[in-house]
Write a protein that holds these residues in place. Structure first.
Motif, PDB file in Angstrom:
ATOM      1  N   GLU A 151      88.581 -33.332 -29.090  1.00 59.33           N
ATOM      2  CA  GLU A 151      87.136 -33.539 -29.175  1.00 59.33           C
ATOM      3  C   GLU A 151      86.592 -33.367 -30.600  1.00 59.33           C
ATOM      4  N   SER A 152      87.395 -32.827 -31.511  1.00 57.06           N
ATOM      5  CA  SER A 152      86.912 -32.644 -32.886  1.00 57.06           C
ATOM      6  C   SER A 152      86.979 -33.938 -33.709  1.00 57.06           C
ATOM      7  N   VAL A 153      87.634 -34.971 -33.180  1.00 56.32           N
ATOM      8  CA  VAL A 153      87.706 -36.254 -33.885  1.00 56.32           C
ATOM      9  C   VAL A 153      86.321 -36.889 -33.873  1.00 56.32           C
ATOM     10  N   VAL A 154      85.794 -37.178 -35.062  1.00 54.58           N
ATOM     11  CA  VAL A 154      84.473 -37.787 -35.176  1.00 54.58           C
ATOM     12  C   VAL A 154      84.624 -39.299 -35.135  1.00 54.58           C
ATOM     13  N   VAL A 155      83.880 -39.929 -34.237  1.00 49.17           N
ATOM     14  CA  VAL A 155      83.930 -41.378 -34.068  1.00 49.17           C
ATOM     15  C   VAL A 155      82.583 -41.968 -34.449  1.00 49.17           C
ATOM     16  N   GLY A 156      82.606 -42.923 -35.352  1.00 48.33           N
ATOM     17  CA  GLY A 156      81.376 -43.607 -35.731  1.00 48.33           C
ATOM     18  C   GLY A 156      81.060 -44.713 -34.740  1.00 48.33           C
ATOM     19  N   HIS A 157      79.792 -45.051 -34.658  1.00 46.87           N
ATOM     20  CA  HIS A 157      79.389 -46.112 -33.735  1.00 46.87           C
ATOM     21  C   HIS A 157      78.635 -47.220 -34.463  1.00 46.87           C
ATOM     22  N   GLU A 158      78.772 -47.247 -35.763  1.00 47.47           N
ATOM     23  CA  GLU A 158      78.146 -48.264 -36.599  1.00 47.47           C
ATOM     24  C   GLU A 158      79.243 -48.926 -37.424  1.00 47.47           C
ATOM     25  N   LEU A 159      78.887 -49.919 -38.210  1.00 48.05           N
ATOM     26  CA  LEU A 159      79.867 -50.553 -39.095  1.00 48.05           C
ATOM     27  C   LEU A 159      79.906 -49.902 -40.467  1.00 48.05           C
ATOM     28  N   THR A 160      79.145 -48.814 -40.646  1.00 44.25           N
ATOM     29  CA  THR A 160      79.269 -48.051 -41.885  1.00 44.25           C
ATOM     30  C   THR A 160      80.397 -47.047 -41.696  1.00 44.25           C
ATOM     31  N   SER A 161      81.002 -46.649 -42.786  1.00 43.40           N
ATOM     32  CA  SER A 161      82.152 -45.748 -42.733  1.00 43.40           C
ATOM     33  C   SER A 161      81.777 -44.380 -42.198  1.00 43.40           C
ATOM     34  N   CYS A 162      82.637 -43.832 -41.359  1.00 43.29           N
ATOM     35  CA  CYS A 162      82.432 -42.496 -40.804  1.00 43.29           C
ATOM     36  C   CYS A 162      83.518 -41.540 -41.311  1.00 43.29           C
ATOM     37  N   THR A 163      84.767 -41.982 -41.288  1.00 39.33           N
ATOM     38  CA  THR A 163      85.878 -41.157 -41.768  1.00 39.33           C
ATOM     39  C   THR A 163      85.867 -41.180 -43.287  1.00 39.33           C
ATOM     40  N   THR A 164      85.698 -40.004 -43.892  1.00 41.75           N
ATOM     41  CA  THR A 164      85.560 -39.942 -45.346  1.00 41.75           C
ATOM     42  C   THR A 164      86.811 -39.459 -46.058  1.00 41.75           C
ATOM     43  N   SER A 165      87.754 -38.870 -45.316  1.00 36.18           N
ATOM     44  CA  SER A 165      88.983 -38.393 -45.942  1.00 36.18           C
ATOM     45  C   SER A 165      90.138 -38.490 -44.951  1.00 36.18           C
ATOM     46  N   VAL A 166      91.339 -38.407 -45.483  1.00 40.52           N
ATOM     47  CA  VAL A 166      92.541 -38.447 -44.650  1.00 40.52           C
ATOM     48  C   VAL A 166      92.600 -37.150 -43.845  1.00 40.52           C
ATOM     49  N   CYS A 167      92.827 -37.267 -42.545  1.00 39.21           N
ATOM     50  CA  CYS A 167      92.821 -36.086 -41.685  1.00 39.21           C
ATOM     51  C   CYS A 167      93.885 -36.208 -40.592  1.00 39.21           C
ATOM     52  N   PRO A 168      94.794 -35.225 -40.500  1.00 38.35           N
ATOM     53  CA  PRO A 168      95.832 -35.269 -39.477  1.00 38.35           C
ATOM     54  C   PRO A 168      95.365 -34.635 -38.164  1.00 38.35           C
ATOM     55  N   TYR A 169      95.803 -35.212 -37.054  1.00 43.27           N
ATOM     56  CA  TYR A 169      95.541 -34.667 -35.724  1.00 43.27           C
ATOM     57  C   TYR A 169      96.874 -34.593 -35.003  1.00 43.27           C
ATOM     58  N   THR A 170      97.225 -33.401 -34.511  1.00 43.07           N
ATOM     59  CA  THR A 170      98.550 -33.157 -33.950  1.00 43.07           C
ATOM     60  C   THR A 170      98.492 -32.944 -32.439  1.00 43.07           C
ATOM     61  N   PHE A 171      99.476 -33.496 -31.755  1.00 43.49           N
ATOM     62  CA  PHE A 171      99.647 -33.240 -30.331  1.00 43.49           C
ATOM     63  C   PHE A 171     101.134 -33.301 -30.009  1.00 43.49           C
ATOM     64  N   THR A 172     101.508 -32.870 -28.825  1.00 42.06           N
ATOM     65  CA  THR A 172     102.908 -32.859 -28.411  1.00 42.06           C
ATOM     66  C   THR A 172     103.139 -33.928 -27.353  1.00 42.06           C
ATOM     67  N   LEU A 173     104.207 -34.682 -27.533  1.00 41.84           N
ATOM     68  CA  LEU A 173     104.577 -35.732 -26.595  1.00 41.84           C
ATOM     69  C   LEU A 173     106.073 -35.648 -26.348  1.00 41.84           C
ATOM     70  N   GLU A 174     106.444 -35.407 -25.116  1.00 44.28           N
ATOM     71  CA  GLU A 174     107.857 -35.313 -24.731  1.00 44.28           C
ATOM     72  C   GLU A 174     108.635 -34.369 -25.634  1.00 44.28           C
ATOM     73  N   GLY A 175     108.026 -33.219 -25.933  1.00 48.31           N
ATOM     74  CA  GLY A 175     108.687 -32.188 -26.723  1.00 48.31           C
ATOM     75  C   GLY A 175     108.680 -32.419 -28.224  1.00 48.31           C
ATOM     76  N   LYS A 176     108.075 -33.501 -28.662  1.00 47.74           N
ATOM     77  CA  LYS A 176     108.003 -33.785 -30.091  1.00 47.74           C
ATOM     78  C   LYS A 176     106.574 -33.616 -30.578  1.00 47.74           C
ATOM     79  N   GLU A 177     106.438 -33.080 -31.774  1.00 44.19           N
ATOM     80  CA  GLU A 177     105.132 -32.951 -32.387  1.00 44.19           C
ATOM     81  C   GLU A 177     104.790 -34.287 -33.045  1.00 44.19           C
ATOM     82  N   VAL A 178     103.652 -34.859 -32.661  1.00 48.79           N
ATOM     83  CA  VAL A 178     103.210 -36.142 -33.192  1.00 48.79           C
ATOM     84  C   VAL A 178     101.947 -35.888 -34.009  1.00 48.79           C
ATOM     85  N   VAL A 179     101.920 -36.410 -35.224  1.00 49.51           N
ATOM     86  CA  VAL A 179     100.766 -36.263 -36.099  1.00 49.51           C
ATOM     87  C   VAL A 179     100.184 -37.648 -36.346  1.00 49.51           C
TER      88      VAL A 179
END
Length: 84
Positions: A29-57
């Motif tokens: 839920e911390s991922v910010v999503v823009g709803h316009e055509l102007t830029s929302c993501t201002t910097s590179v940002c990793p989000y990590t989760f686990t899938l089938e025992g592997k850490e996915v970034v």
């Protein structure tokens, strides 16, 4: 060779749905999503989760054709992040 961590750079033009994809894939839920055509993501940002025992970034990046940064600036920021 077995790898327990996978990095995936999510790149594309501004407004393509990069952050929306990451939010749906990570259920973060911390991922910010823009709803316009102007830029929302201002910097590179990793989000990590686990899938089938592997850490996915999933790496969210500013979009190409960004409202505030040139393509060169976006690429430099991505390269700097990946270099670390």
């Amino acid at each position: 060779m077995r790898r327990d961590k996978v990095f995936v750079g999510v790149m594309g033009v501004t407004g393509a749905g990069k952050s929306t994809f990451i939010k749906a894939g990570t259920d973060d839920e911390s991922v910010v999503v823009g709803h316009e055509l102007t830029s929302c993501t201002t910097s590179v940002c990793p989000y990590t989760f686990t899938l089938e025992g592997k850490e996915v970034v999933l790496i969210d990046t500013p979009g190409f054709n960004d409202t505030f940064k040139s393509e060169a600036e976006v690429l430099k920021e991505i390269a700097s992040f990946l270099g670390k």
